[in-house]
Design a protein around this motif. Structure first.
Motif, PDB file in Angstrom:
ATOM      1  N   ASP A  80      92.179  46.983  75.992  1.00  0.00           N
ATOM      2  CA  ASP A  80      91.429  46.251  74.986  1.00  0.00           C
ATOM      3  C   ASP A  80      89.908  46.393  75.188  1.00  0.00           C
ATOM      4  O   ASP A  80      89.132  45.759  74.497  1.00  0.00           O
ATOM      5  CB  ASP A  80      91.830  44.777  75.107  1.00  0.00           C
ATOM      6  N   SER A  81      89.492  47.246  76.119  1.00  0.00           N
ATOM      7  CA  SER A  81      88.095  47.287  76.539  1.00  0.00           C
ATOM      8  C   SER A  81      87.122  47.733  75.441  1.00  0.00           C
ATOM      9  O   SER A  81      85.947  47.404  75.510  1.00  0.00           O
ATOM     10  CB  SER A  81      87.936  48.184  77.763  1.00  0.00           C
ATOM     11  N   ASP A  82      87.591  48.477  74.451  1.00  0.00           N
ATOM     12  CA  ASP A  82      86.708  48.935  73.368  1.00  0.00           C
ATOM     13  C   ASP A  82      86.728  48.006  72.153  1.00  0.00           C
ATOM     14  O   ASP A  82      86.008  48.238  71.192  1.00  0.00           O
ATOM     15  CB  ASP A  82      87.112  50.347  72.915  1.00  0.00           C
ATOM     16  N   ARG A  83      87.548  46.980  72.201  1.00  0.00           N
ATOM     17  CA  ARG A  83      87.762  46.119  71.037  1.00  0.00           C
ATOM     18  C   ARG A  83      86.462  45.573  70.460  1.00  0.00           C
ATOM     19  O   ARG A  83      86.178  45.767  69.277  1.00  0.00           O
ATOM     20  CB  ARG A  83      88.702  44.968  71.416  1.00  0.00           C
ATOM     21  N   ASN A  84      85.650  44.891  71.286  1.00  0.00           N
ATOM     22  CA  ASN A  84      84.416  44.274  70.781  1.00  0.00           C
ATOM     23  C   ASN A  84      83.426  45.309  70.272  1.00  0.00           C
ATOM     24  O   ASN A  84      82.796  45.118  69.232  1.00  0.00           O
ATOM     25  CB  ASN A  84      83.764  43.413  71.866  1.00  0.00           C
ATOM     26  N   LEU A  85      83.308  46.407  71.021  1.00  0.00           N
ATOM     27  CA  LEU A  85      82.396  47.474  70.600  1.00  0.00           C
ATOM     28  C   LEU A  85      82.807  48.009  69.234  1.00  0.00           C
ATOM     29  O   LEU A  85      81.967  48.194  68.342  1.00  0.00           O
ATOM     30  CB  LEU A  85      82.385  48.600  71.646  1.00  0.00           C
ATOM     31  N   ASN A  86      84.100  48.224  69.059  1.00  0.00           N
ATOM     32  CA  ASN A  86      84.601  48.749  67.782  1.00  0.00           C
ATOM     33  C   ASN A  86      84.380  47.764  66.632  1.00  0.00           C
ATOM     34  O   ASN A  86      84.096  48.167  65.507  1.00  0.00           O
ATOM     35  CB  ASN A  86      86.081  49.124  67.895  1.00  0.00           C
ATOM     36  N   ILE A  87      84.510  46.474  66.918  1.00  0.00           N
ATOM     37  CA  ILE A  87      84.271  45.459  65.878  1.00  0.00           C
ATOM     38  C   ILE A  87      82.819  45.544  65.400  1.00  0.00           C
ATOM     39  O   ILE A  87      82.544  45.571  64.193  1.00  0.00           O
ATOM     40  CB  ILE A  87      84.587  44.038  66.405  1.00  0.00           C
ATOM     41  N   TYR A  88      81.879  45.595  66.353  1.00  0.00           N
ATOM     42  CA  TYR A  88      80.455  45.676  65.981  1.00  0.00           C
ATOM     43  C   TYR A  88      80.149  46.971  65.228  1.00  0.00           C
ATOM     44  O   TYR A  88      79.424  46.953  64.235  1.00  0.00           O
ATOM     45  CB  TYR A  88      79.563  45.560  67.219  1.00  0.00           C
ATOM     46  N   ARG A  89      80.735  48.077  65.670  1.00  0.00           N
ATOM     47  CA  ARG A  89      80.467  49.365  65.010  1.00  0.00           C
ATOM     48  C   ARG A  89      81.020  49.364  63.589  1.00  0.00           C
ATOM     49  O   ARG A  89      80.396  49.900  62.683  1.00  0.00           O
ATOM     50  CB  ARG A  89      81.034  50.506  65.847  1.00  0.00           C
ATOM     51  N   LYS A  90      82.175  48.755  63.409  1.00  0.00           N
ATOM     52  CA  LYS A  90      82.754  48.677  62.064  1.00  0.00           C
ATOM     53  C   LYS A  90      81.868  47.827  61.148  1.00  0.00           C
ATOM     54  O   LYS A  90      81.616  48.196  59.998  1.00  0.00           O
ATOM     55  CB  LYS A  90      84.171  48.109  62.116  1.00  0.00           C
ATOM     56  N   LEU A  91      81.399  46.682  61.661  1.00  0.00           N
ATOM     57  CA  LEU A  91      80.505  45.829  60.869  1.00  0.00           C
ATOM     58  C   LEU A  91      79.279  46.622  60.412  1.00  0.00           C
ATOM     59  O   LEU A  91      78.866  46.545  59.251  1.00  0.00           O
ATOM     60  CB  LEU A  91      80.054  44.616  61.687  1.00  0.00           C
ATOM     61  N   LEU A  92      78.690  47.389  61.323  1.00  0.00           N
ATOM     62  CA  LEU A  92      77.494  48.178  60.989  1.00  0.00           C
ATOM     63  C   LEU A  92      77.822  49.283  59.986  1.00  0.00           C
ATOM     64  O   LEU A  92      77.048  49.532  59.060  1.00  0.00           O
ATOM     65  CB  LEU A  92      76.869  48.759  62.267  1.00  0.00           C
ATOM     66  N   ARG A  93      78.979  49.938  60.164  1.00  0.00           N
ATOM     67  CA  ARG A  93      79.408  50.983  59.207  1.00  0.00           C
ATOM     68  C   ARG A  93      79.601  50.399  57.816  1.00  0.00           C
ATOM     69  O   ARG A  93      79.338  51.044  56.806  1.00  0.00           O
ATOM     70  CB  ARG A  93      80.720  51.630  59.666  1.00  0.00           C
ATOM     71  N   ASP A  94      80.056  49.150  57.768  1.00  0.00           N
ATOM     72  CA  ASP A  94      80.291  48.473  56.494  1.00  0.00           C
ATOM     73  C   ASP A  94      79.003  47.906  55.889  1.00  0.00           C
ATOM     74  O   ASP A  94      79.051  47.193  54.887  1.00  0.00           O
ATOM     75  CB  ASP A  94      81.318  47.342  56.660  1.00  0.00           C
ATOM     76  N   GLY A  95      77.879  48.198  56.538  1.00  0.00           N
ATOM     77  CA  GLY A  95      76.589  47.767  55.994  1.00  0.00           C
ATOM     78  C   GLY A  95      76.173  46.350  56.351  1.00  0.00           C
ATOM     79  O   GLY A  95      75.212  45.824  55.804  1.00  0.00           O
ATOM     80  N   GLU A  96      76.921  45.728  57.265  1.00  0.00           N
ATOM     81  CA  GLU A  96      76.564  44.370  57.698  1.00  0.00           C
ATOM     82  C   GLU A  96      75.303  44.411  58.560  1.00  0.00           C
ATOM     83  O   GLU A  96      75.075  45.370  59.290  1.00  0.00           O
ATOM     84  CB  GLU A  96      77.705  43.760  58.545  1.00  0.00           C
ATOM     85  N   ARG A  97      74.528  43.337  58.477  1.00  0.00           N
ATOM     86  CA  ARG A  97      73.359  43.189  59.350  1.00  0.00           C
ATOM     87  C   ARG A  97      73.736  42.188  60.429  1.00  0.00           C
ATOM     88  O   ARG A  97      74.193  41.085  60.118  1.00  0.00           O
ATOM     89  CB  ARG A  97      72.164  42.669  58.539  1.00  0.00           C
ATOM     90  N   LEU A  98      73.572  42.581  61.694  1.00  0.00           N
ATOM     91  CA  LEU A  98      73.940  41.682  62.786  1.00  0.00           C
ATOM     92  C   LEU A  98      72.880  40.611  62.967  1.00  0.00           C
ATOM     93  O   LEU A  98      71.694  40.910  63.040  1.00  0.00           O
ATOM     94  CB  LEU A  98      74.103  42.461  64.100  1.00  0.00           C
ATOM     95  N   GLU A  99      73.325  39.369  63.039  1.00  0.00           N
ATOM     96  CA  GLU A  99      72.381  38.282  63.342  1.00  0.00           C
ATOM     97  C   GLU A  99      71.983  38.428  64.819  1.00  0.00           C
ATOM     98  O   GLU A  99      72.672  39.104  65.591  1.00  0.00           O
ATOM     99  CB  GLU A  99      73.016  36.934  63.041  1.00  0.00           C
ATOM    100  N   PRO A 100      70.854  37.817  65.225  1.00  0.00           N
ATOM    101  CA  PRO A 100      70.347  38.022  66.586  1.00  0.00           C
ATOM    102  C   PRO A 100      71.371  37.824  67.710  1.00  0.00           C
ATOM    103  O   PRO A 100      71.453  38.634  68.624  1.00  0.00           O
ATOM    104  CB  PRO A 100      69.207  37.007  66.692  1.00  0.00           C
ATOM    105  N   ARG A 101      72.172  36.766  67.630  1.00  0.00           N
ATOM    106  CA  ARG A 101      73.157  36.523  68.706  1.00  0.00           C
ATOM    107  C   ARG A 101      74.133  37.692  68.819  1.00  0.00           C
ATOM    108  O   ARG A 101      74.491  38.123  69.911  1.00  0.00           O
ATOM    109  CB  ARG A 101      73.893  35.212  68.437  1.00  0.00           C
ATOM    110  N   HIS A 102      74.555  38.229  67.672  1.00  0.00           N
ATOM    111  CA  HIS A 102      75.486  39.366  67.687  1.00  0.00           C
ATOM    112  C   HIS A 102      74.785  40.641  68.140  1.00  0.00           C
ATOM    113  O   HIS A 102      75.410  41.491  68.780  1.00  0.00           O
ATOM    114  CB  HIS A 102      76.160  39.545  66.323  1.00  0.00           C
ATOM    115  N   GLN A 103      73.492  40.775  67.838  1.00  0.00           N
ATOM    116  CA  GLN A 103      72.728  41.921  68.354  1.00  0.00           C
ATOM    117  C   GLN A 103      72.757  41.909  69.877  1.00  0.00           C
ATOM    118  O   GLN A 103      72.965  42.942  70.507  1.00  0.00           O
ATOM    119  CB  GLN A 103      71.263  41.833  67.913  1.00  0.00           C
TER     120      GLN A 103
END
Length: 197
Positions: free
Chosen positions: A8-31
């Motif tokens: 499961d080690s890539d799970r969080n990284l993949n979630i963030y990358r998917k959000l960015l691919r989908d055009g989401e802007r990460l709020e500071p805490r998520h950055q």
């Protein structure tokens, strides 16, 4: 904060990358958390970019900003950019009073670069910083006593002040009487004493 399941080690990284691919802007805490994930996955250049962006933001929790400086400095070290690492550690103090954890890292920088006088200053500063267990930030208890004490022993030995070095080693031994470093130093000082006798 460590992942328990290797698959499961890539799970969080993949979630963030998917959000960015989908055009989401990460709020500071998520950055901040995305930058840490990048660091854990050894994507140091990317981690620096994300964490620097987070540090420039007006938003974000102070404790996250300070920890981001620490993580960012580790990335710079991995990239062979020691000076940038030092500047980032010093930058942490623009957010709040010094933390012993970062003072120890700054002391380590100066010790590794042969500047024992500056290293002494930062390790002594680490000893003087009150431990705030209620700040909600990451706390490494050894940085408030044992680590700076054992490192001050090394610094003063290198500076030729064996008495002060021995004194700091004894104080480190009070914190951790069975630590390998303390016992090794104790044997070293005992052998020096025997040679003189």
């Amino acid at each position: 904060h460590k992942k328990m399941i290797a698959k499961d080690s890539d799970r969080n990284l993949n979630i963030y990358r998917k959000l960015l691919r989908d055009g989401e802007r990460l709020e500071p805490r998520h950055q901040y958390y995305y930058g840490r994930e990048l660091y854990y996955h050894k994507h140091y250049e990317e981690a620096v970019s994300v964490l620097e962006q987070f540090l420039l933001s007006e938003e974000g929790w102070v404790e996250n900003k300070i920890e981001a400086c620490s993580v960012c400095a580790r990335c710079y070290n991995q990239l062979g950019k020691d000076q940038d690492a030092l500047l980032t550690l010093l930058r942490s103090m623009s957010f709040d009073r010094p933390r012993a954890e970062l003072c120890c890292e700054i002391g380590k920088y100066f010790l590794e670069h042969g500047n024992c006088h500056n290293a002494v200053y930062w390790y002594e500063t680490a000893l003087s910083v009150p431990k705030n267990e209620y700040s909600g930030g990451f706390l490494l208890p050894d940085c408030y006593d044992y680590v700076p004490l054992i490192q001050l022993c090394v610094c003063y030995d290198k500076l030729g002040d064996r008495n002060k070095a021995k004194e700091y080693n004894e104080r480190a031994g009070v914190c951790k009487p069975y630590s390998q470093a303390y016992l090794y130093n104790k044997e070293y000082f005992d052998s020096m004493k025997n040679r003189k006798a």
